[in-house]
Design a protein around this motif. Sequence first.
Motif, short mmCIF file in Angstrom:
data_model
loop_
_atom_site.label_atom_id
_atom_site.label_comp_id
_atom_site.label_asym_id
_atom_site.label_seq_id
_atom_site.Cartn_x
_atom_site.Cartn_y
_atom_site.Cartn_z
N PHE A 150 0.82 -1.22 0.00
CA PHE A 150 0.00 0.00 0.00
C PHE A 150 0.85 1.27 0.00
O PHE A 150 0.35 2.35 -0.28
CB PHE A 150 -0.96 0.00 1.19
N THR A 151 2.14 1.13 0.36
CA THR A 151 3.11 2.20 0.16
C THR A 151 4.22 1.61 -0.70
O THR A 151 4.41 0.40 -0.72
CB THR A 151 3.68 2.75 1.49
N PHE A 152 4.94 2.45 -1.43
CA PHE A 152 5.96 1.94 -2.34
C PHE A 152 7.04 2.97 -2.58
O PHE A 152 6.85 4.17 -2.37
CB PHE A 152 5.33 1.52 -3.68
N LEU A 153 8.20 2.49 -3.00
CA LEU A 153 9.36 3.33 -3.36
C LEU A 153 9.76 4.29 -2.25
O LEU A 153 10.12 5.43 -2.50
CB LEU A 153 9.11 4.09 -4.66
N ASN A 154 9.69 3.84 -1.01
CA ASN A 154 10.11 4.67 0.11
C ASN A 154 11.52 4.31 0.57
O ASN A 154 12.17 5.11 1.25
CB ASN A 154 9.12 4.53 1.27
N MET A 155 11.97 3.12 0.19
CA MET A 155 13.32 2.65 0.50
C MET A 155 13.90 1.99 -0.74
O MET A 155 13.18 1.42 -1.55
CB MET A 155 13.30 1.62 1.64
N TYR A 156 15.22 2.05 -0.87
CA TYR A 156 15.95 1.32 -1.90
C TYR A 156 17.12 0.66 -1.19
O TYR A 156 18.13 1.30 -0.94
CB TYR A 156 16.43 2.26 -3.00
N GLY A 157 16.93 -0.60 -0.80
CA GLY A 157 17.93 -1.25 0.05
C GLY A 157 17.97 -0.53 1.39
O GLY A 157 16.97 -0.45 2.09
N GLU A 158 19.11 0.03 1.71
CA GLU A 158 19.25 0.80 2.95
C GLU A 158 19.13 2.31 2.69
O GLU A 158 19.29 3.11 3.61
CB GLU A 158 20.60 0.50 3.61
N GLN A 159 18.88 2.70 1.46
CA GLN A 159 18.78 4.12 1.12
C GLN A 159 17.34 4.61 1.31
O GLN A 159 16.40 4.01 0.79
CB GLN A 159 19.22 4.36 -0.32
N VAL A 160 17.20 5.70 2.03
CA VAL A 160 15.89 6.32 2.27
C VAL A 160 15.53 7.17 1.06
O VAL A 160 16.26 8.09 0.70
CB VAL A 160 15.92 7.18 3.56
N LEU A 161 14.41 6.85 0.41
CA LEU A 161 13.99 7.59 -0.79
C LEU A 161 12.94 8.66 -0.49
O LEU A 161 12.55 9.39 -1.40
CB LEU A 161 13.45 6.62 -1.83
N ILE A 162 12.47 8.76 0.74
CA ILE A 162 11.42 9.73 1.05
C ILE A 162 11.98 11.12 1.30
O ILE A 162 11.24 12.08 1.36
CB ILE A 162 10.56 9.28 2.25
N GLU A 163 13.30 11.23 1.41
CA GLU A 163 13.93 12.54 1.63
C GLU A 163 14.03 13.28 0.30
O GLU A 163 14.38 12.68 -0.72
CB GLU A 163 15.33 12.38 2.21
N PRO A 164 13.76 14.58 0.30
CA PRO A 164 13.92 15.36 -0.93
C PRO A 164 15.39 15.70 -1.15
O PRO A 164 16.21 15.51 -0.23
CB PRO A 164 13.12 16.62 -0.64
N PRO A 165 15.74 16.19 -2.33
CA PRO A 165 17.10 16.70 -2.53
C PRO A 165 17.38 17.78 -1.49
O PRO A 165 16.47 18.44 -1.00
CB PRO A 165 17.07 17.29 -3.93
N HIS A 166 18.62 17.95 -1.15
CA HIS A 166 18.97 18.86 -0.06
C HIS A 166 19.05 20.31 -0.54
O HIS A 166 20.12 20.89 -0.62
CB HIS A 166 20.26 18.40 0.61
N GLY A 167 17.90 20.88 -0.83
CA GLY A 167 17.80 22.27 -1.23
C GLY A 167 17.19 23.10 -0.11
O GLY A 167 16.96 22.61 1.00
N PRO A 168 16.86 24.34 -0.39
CA PRO A 168 16.34 25.22 0.65
C PRO A 168 14.84 25.07 0.91
O PRO A 168 14.28 25.79 1.73
CB PRO A 168 16.64 26.61 0.07
#
Length: 155
Positions: A28-46
């Motif tokens: 019911f949720t998807f593409l939130n993790m890729y292995g140990e990498q967190v995908l829910i974080e946005p690029p580190h912008g302002p």
Amino acid sequence: MAYRPENEDRPAIEPNDVSAWDDTTRPFTFLNMYGEQVLIEPPHGPDPVLFGVRGDSPYHVLAMGNYLASMYNAIGWIIYLTNQGTEEHRSRNGEFIPYRNIDLMGIITNVAFNDKGHALITFDHNRKALAYRHLGISKELMNCIGCFAQVWGWY
């Protein structure tokens, strides 16, 4: 989508905080993790975005989002209804309209990799596509030269 105060640094979201919820709420949720990498974080912008949970079920997105929002001190959150993951946004094959999603079919004539590990694919009609390394198929594409393939994405 959860938000943070703009005047505070964005905290790093810990993989263990996301993986338990990701395992529990899948499919019911998807593409939130890729292995140990967190995908829910946005690029580190302002921007003020803290994280964004992807999913088909607002109940599951809400449960996962509420947990993480309280853990990472979000100042607010909202659930957006999108067509992500539904394929409803796909256009017909051969329609190449800028800033729209497309289907592309052809024979792969070349595969090269950029410095980030993303595959740059060339087709027999000189159209090009890019396969992000996060898809987990990039390296296998080297064995696909001469293969007929269909890809879809952003034009």
